[in-house]
Design an enzyme around this catalytic site. Structure first.
Site, mmCIF file in Angstrom:
data_model
loop_
_atom_site.group_PDB
_atom_site.id
_atom_site.type_symbol
_atom_site.label_atom_id
_atom_site.label_comp_id
_atom_site.label_asym_id
_atom_site.label_seq_id
_atom_site.Cartn_x
_atom_site.Cartn_y
_atom_site.Cartn_z
ATOM 1 N N ARG A 51 44.308 31.144 34.788
ATOM 2 C CA ARG A 51 44.496 32.188 35.796
ATOM 3 C C ARG A 51 43.916 31.696 37.118
ATOM 4 N NH1 ARG A 51 39.812 32.772 36.832
ATOM 5 N NH2 ARG A 51 40.383 34.082 38.591
ATOM 6 N N ASP A 243 46.074 35.295 46.531
ATOM 7 C CA ASP A 243 47.203 34.903 45.678
ATOM 8 C C ASP A 243 48.466 34.649 46.474
ATOM 9 O OD1 ASP A 243 45.283 36.594 43.887
ATOM 10 O OD2 ASP A 243 46.469 35.279 42.579
HETATM 11 O O1 MRU Z 1 44.709 37.810 37.855
HETATM 12 P P1 MRU Z 1 43.962 36.565 38.240
HETATM 13 O O2 MRU Z 1 42.671 36.409 37.528
HETATM 14 O O3 MRU Z 1 44.845 35.354 38.173
HETATM 15 O O4 MRU Z 1 43.624 36.808 39.771
HETATM 16 C C1 MRU Z 1 42.885 35.845 40.467
HETATM 17 C C2 MRU Z 1 42.605 36.222 41.853
HETATM 18 O O5 MRU Z 1 42.967 37.285 42.326
HETATM 19 C C3 MRU Z 1 41.936 35.182 42.693
HETATM 20 O O6 MRU Z 1 41.075 35.763 43.611
HETATM 21 C C4 MRU Z 1 43.011 34.386 43.441
HETATM 22 O O7 MRU Z 1 43.961 33.911 42.536
HETATM 23 C C5 MRU Z 1 42.452 33.248 44.196
HETATM 24 S S1 MRU Z 1 41.889 31.973 43.134
HETATM 25 C C6 MRU Z 1 41.291 30.698 44.030
#
Ligand code: MRU
Length: 353
Positions: A51, A243
């Site tokens: 993730r 993201d």
């Molecule tokens: O749902 P996830 O755990 O994949 O979400 C991750 C996030 O929101 C992070 O803050 C984002 O991906 C940036 S990671 C460097």
């Protein structure tokens, strides 16, 4: 420091498969899982074994290689092979819709597929090499983000972060936590407040774990507490990951980030987003266009397999929200810190690229 950094590689291509840290089990178990087929990679991304936007980007690049290795045994002509592989690549990016890095990395692989005029074996080798290259570049990019970000961390600061934008959300070092790591190397009096980050608790389970392992002081708080500590003057800055960032600077990140940004604005606390340029989607003009992933309701109704609400209650579970650009003090990238007006600064960062 760097115990964590020297020991853990979140995702790594090894010979013919992808090895990743299994993030569903943290903090109880620290296990690695070997992903050997394209479908296994699709499931690992969807189920959040891997993730974090940059990490799932690399997972996507590896996934294309895995599909290519499987298709090799199907006795296809070169053109049929390429067509099938492009279809599989398009399927792979549907595993999670919000983080643009997944799309970005798979597109890089698709370019290679489309332009290839060689043969199946050479194409697969080219995809492997490119997957590895993207993987190694990610760490270097994060270190640059970290070093730029460290310049705006006040001495002795307490930094609030939301979710996990750390080594475990990237190949290594992290984006938001890359800033923390670089700042801590210069000033060991800084510390971090980590939001728990419901529903998946990435802050509690992952951010605290990797900071603790690196000896960086961290205090866990629940998501509703940030304004309380801001009012008391106990938070000096906020740094989060992203993201997908639109061309106007609107930034999608883990659900709850928007609330933190509003609280930071109210209390006059700088709010930074740390992300590589690959997280900026210049094809979309504002955050309105970002597709927000809706995740299973059990993530909200249950904690550790236990129901926390009456059976049959209504639930909505968006995984991300969008922080409007006017709440963002700066976007920390590998090309420097972008400042408002983001339309211009983002354009300049890409033209200098
Ligand atoms: O749902 P996830 O755990 O994949 O979400 C991750 C996030 O929101 C992070 O803050 C984002 O991906 C940036 S990671 C460097």
């Amino acid at each position: 420091m760097a115990e964590f950094q020297s020991k853990i590689r979140t995702i790594e291509w090894i010979d013919t498969y992808s090895r990743m840290a299994d993030q569903t089990k943290y903090p109880d178990k620290f296990e690695f899982i070997d992903i050997k087929t394209g479908q296994e990679m699709f499931d690992a991304i969807k189920n959040m074994v891997v993730r974090g936007a940059p990490a799932i980007g690399i997972a996507g690049a590896h996934g294309v290689v895995l599909y290519a290795q499987e298709l090799k045994d199907k006795n296809l002509s070169f053109e049929e092979f390429k067509k099938e592989l492009l279809n599989k690549s398009d399927y792979l990016v549907t595993s999670r819709p919000t983080a643009v890095n997944l799309y970005w990395a798979v597109e890089k692989q698709k370019e290679i597929i489309k332009n290839s005029t060689s043969d199946i074996e050479s194409l697969i080798e080219e995809l492997r090499i490119n997957g590895k290259k993207l993987e190694l570049e990610d760490i270097e990019i994060n270190k640059k983000i970290g070093d730029y970000g460290a310049m705006v961390v006040p001495k002795g600061a307490t930094i609030l972060t939301h979710c996990n934008a750390g080594a475990l959300a990237t190949v290594g070092y992290g984006t938001a936590l890359g800033v923390v790591r670089s700042a801590f190397a210069k000033d060991p009096t800084i510390q971090v407040f980590a939001d728990e980050t419901r529903p998946r608790q990435q802050g509690a389970r992952i951010t605290t774990l990797e900071l603790k392992m690196d000896g960086i002081p961290v205090t866990l708080i629940t998501d509703g507490m940030c304004s309380y500590f801001m009012k008391k003057g106990m938070i000096n800055m906020v740094v989060v990951g992203a993201d997908r960032i639109a061309a106007n600077g609107d930034a999608a990140n883990k659900i709850g980030t928007y609330t933190v940004a509003i609280a930071a604005k109210y209390h006059n606390i700088p709010f930074y987003v740390a992300a590589p340029l690959s997280t900026i989607d210049t094809n979309i003009q504002s955050g309105e266009e970002i597709v927000i992933e809706e995740r299973p309701h059990e993530e909200v109704t249950m904690i550790n397999g236990k129901n926390i609400c009456p059976e049959g209650v209504n639930v909505i579970n968006p995984a991300f929200d969008v922080t409007p650009h006017e709440l963002i003090t700066g976007i920390i990238t590998e090309k420097g810190i972008l400042k408002p007006d983001y339309k211009n600064s983002i354009k300049s960062a890409f033209s200098a690229n």
